[in-house]
Design a protein around this motif. Structure first.
Motif, mmCIF file in Angstrom:
data_model
loop_
_atom_site.group_PDB
_atom_site.id
_atom_site.type_symbol
_atom_site.label_atom_id
_atom_site.label_comp_id
_atom_site.label_asym_id
_atom_site.label_seq_id
_atom_site.Cartn_x
_atom_site.Cartn_y
_atom_site.Cartn_z
ATOM 1 N N HIS A 1 0.809 -1.217 0.000
ATOM 2 C CA HIS A 1 0.000 0.000 0.000
ATOM 3 C C HIS A 1 0.847 1.274 0.000
ATOM 4 C CE1 HIS A 1 -3.428 -2.510 0.362
ATOM 5 N NE2 HIS A 1 -3.099 -2.959 1.554
ATOM 6 N N GLN A 2 2.060 1.203 0.513
ATOM 7 C CA GLN A 2 2.921 2.376 0.557
ATOM 8 C C GLN A 2 3.308 2.848 -0.840
ATOM 9 O OE1 GLN A 2 3.047 -0.302 2.388
ATOM 10 N NE2 GLN A 2 3.358 0.226 4.522
ATOM 11 N N LEU B 1 2.615 9.489 -5.107
ATOM 12 C CA LEU B 1 2.180 10.876 -4.936
ATOM 13 C C LEU B 1 3.341 11.865 -4.882
ATOM 14 C CD1 LEU B 1 -0.660 10.392 -2.302
ATOM 15 C CD2 LEU B 1 -0.913 10.946 -4.730
ATOM 16 N N VAL B 2 4.520 11.425 -4.490
ATOM 17 C CA VAL B 2 5.652 12.350 -4.342
ATOM 18 C C VAL B 2 6.482 12.451 -5.617
ATOM 19 C CG1 VAL B 2 5.765 11.999 -1.858
ATOM 20 C CG2 VAL B 2 7.214 10.620 -3.356
ATOM 21 N N MET C 1 6.186 7.948 6.064
ATOM 22 C CA MET C 1 6.873 6.669 5.892
ATOM 23 C C MET C 1 7.525 6.190 7.179
ATOM 24 S SD MET C 1 6.060 5.504 3.015
ATOM 25 C CE MET C 1 7.185 4.150 2.775
ATOM 26 N N SER C 2 8.012 7.105 8.005
ATOM 27 C CA SER C 2 8.605 6.672 9.271
ATOM 28 C C SER C 2 7.537 6.058 10.180
ATOM 29 C CB SER C 2 9.330 7.818 9.977
ATOM 30 O OG SER C 2 8.414 8.777 10.446
ATOM 31 N N ASP C 3 6.303 6.518 10.040
ATOM 32 C CA ASP C 3 5.204 5.971 10.843
ATOM 33 C C ASP C 3 4.599 4.702 10.239
ATOM 34 O OD1 ASP C 3 5.431 8.019 12.692
ATOM 35 O OD2 ASP C 3 3.835 9.230 11.787
ATOM 36 N N TYR C 4 4.507 4.645 8.911
ATOM 37 C CA TYR C 4 3.730 3.583 8.269
ATOM 38 C C TYR C 4 4.499 2.709 7.264
ATOM 39 C CZ TYR C 4 -0.155 6.212 10.206
ATOM 40 O OH TYR C 4 -1.011 6.857 11.052
ATOM 41 N N CYS D 1 5.268 -8.634 -0.990
ATOM 42 C CA CYS D 1 4.868 -7.804 0.145
ATOM 43 C C CYS D 1 5.642 -8.134 1.414
ATOM 44 C CB CYS D 1 3.366 -7.978 0.407
ATOM 45 S SG CYS D 1 2.689 -6.856 1.641
ATOM 46 N N GLY D 2 5.906 -9.414 1.645
ATOM 47 C CA GLY D 2 6.503 -9.827 2.903
ATOM 48 C C GLY D 2 8.017 -9.767 2.960
ATOM 49 N N TRP D 3 8.659 -9.827 1.812
ATOM 50 C CA TRP D 3 10.132 -9.851 1.779
ATOM 51 C C TRP D 3 10.644 -8.427 1.854
ATOM 52 C CZ3 TRP D 3 13.154 -13.428 -2.027
ATOM 53 C CH2 TRP D 3 14.510 -13.338 -1.778
#
Length: 159
Positions: free
Chosen positions: A72-73, A79-80, A94-97, A156-158
């Motif tokens: 999801h990130q 957007l940036v 990003m530091s939070d999520y 997603c997991g790696w």
């Protein structure tokens, strides 16, 4: 947001591994051959090196597209990319999520959903116009649903 090329390659190779098992004669191989009207002669006359190289290239493309479905990130990262560039608010976000929902389980879930809502309709439509059976659709789409689940888990997991 860094792209993990090792995860992409591993996910791509997983498609070949799942296919090796799925289309094995002891699993769905014989049924697939019958439904696809495939014969041993056709199978033996193929350039398998070319087929596997192209299959790997297609799997790499699919793995890359699964990044935006399973991570999801990637939406925040997209957007940036505009005129303002990367602002401090993105770094804070990003530091939070950065690692939210970054699990194998979450990736598998979204990969399976992608298989159902993307691969199945595409394969099903082609098979209908090719006058193939429901069994043919289920065998091939089942492979892609499972494969996209495995690929999504890896992507997603790696980390």
């Amino acid at each position: 947001m860094e792209i993990n090329f090792l995860a992409i390659i591993a996910a791509a190779f997983s498609a070949l591994v799942v296919g090796f098992i799925w289309y094995n004669p002891k699993v769905f191989g014989k049924a697939w051959m019958k439904e696809a009207e495939m014969t041993e002669e056709k199978m033996n006359g193929a350039n398998m090196a070319k087929i596997f190289i192209m299959a790997l290239i297609f799997a790499i493309l699919l793995a890359m597209s699964l990044m935006s479905i399973t991570i999801h990130q990637m939406g925040a990262y997209s957007l940036v990319q505009g005129e303002l560039g990367i602002l401090p608010s993105y770094e804070t976000f990003m530091s939070d999520y950065a690692n939210e929902f970054r699990t194998f389980k979450h990736g598998a879930f979204h990969g399976i959903i992608g298989g159902i809502f993307i691969a199945l309709p595409i394969l099903g439509t082609n098979a209908l116009f090719e006058r193939k059976s429901a069994k043919y659709i289920l065998i091939n789409s089942g492979y892609w649903i499972l494969t996209m689940g495995v690929m999504g888990a890896i992507i997603c997991g790696w980390r």
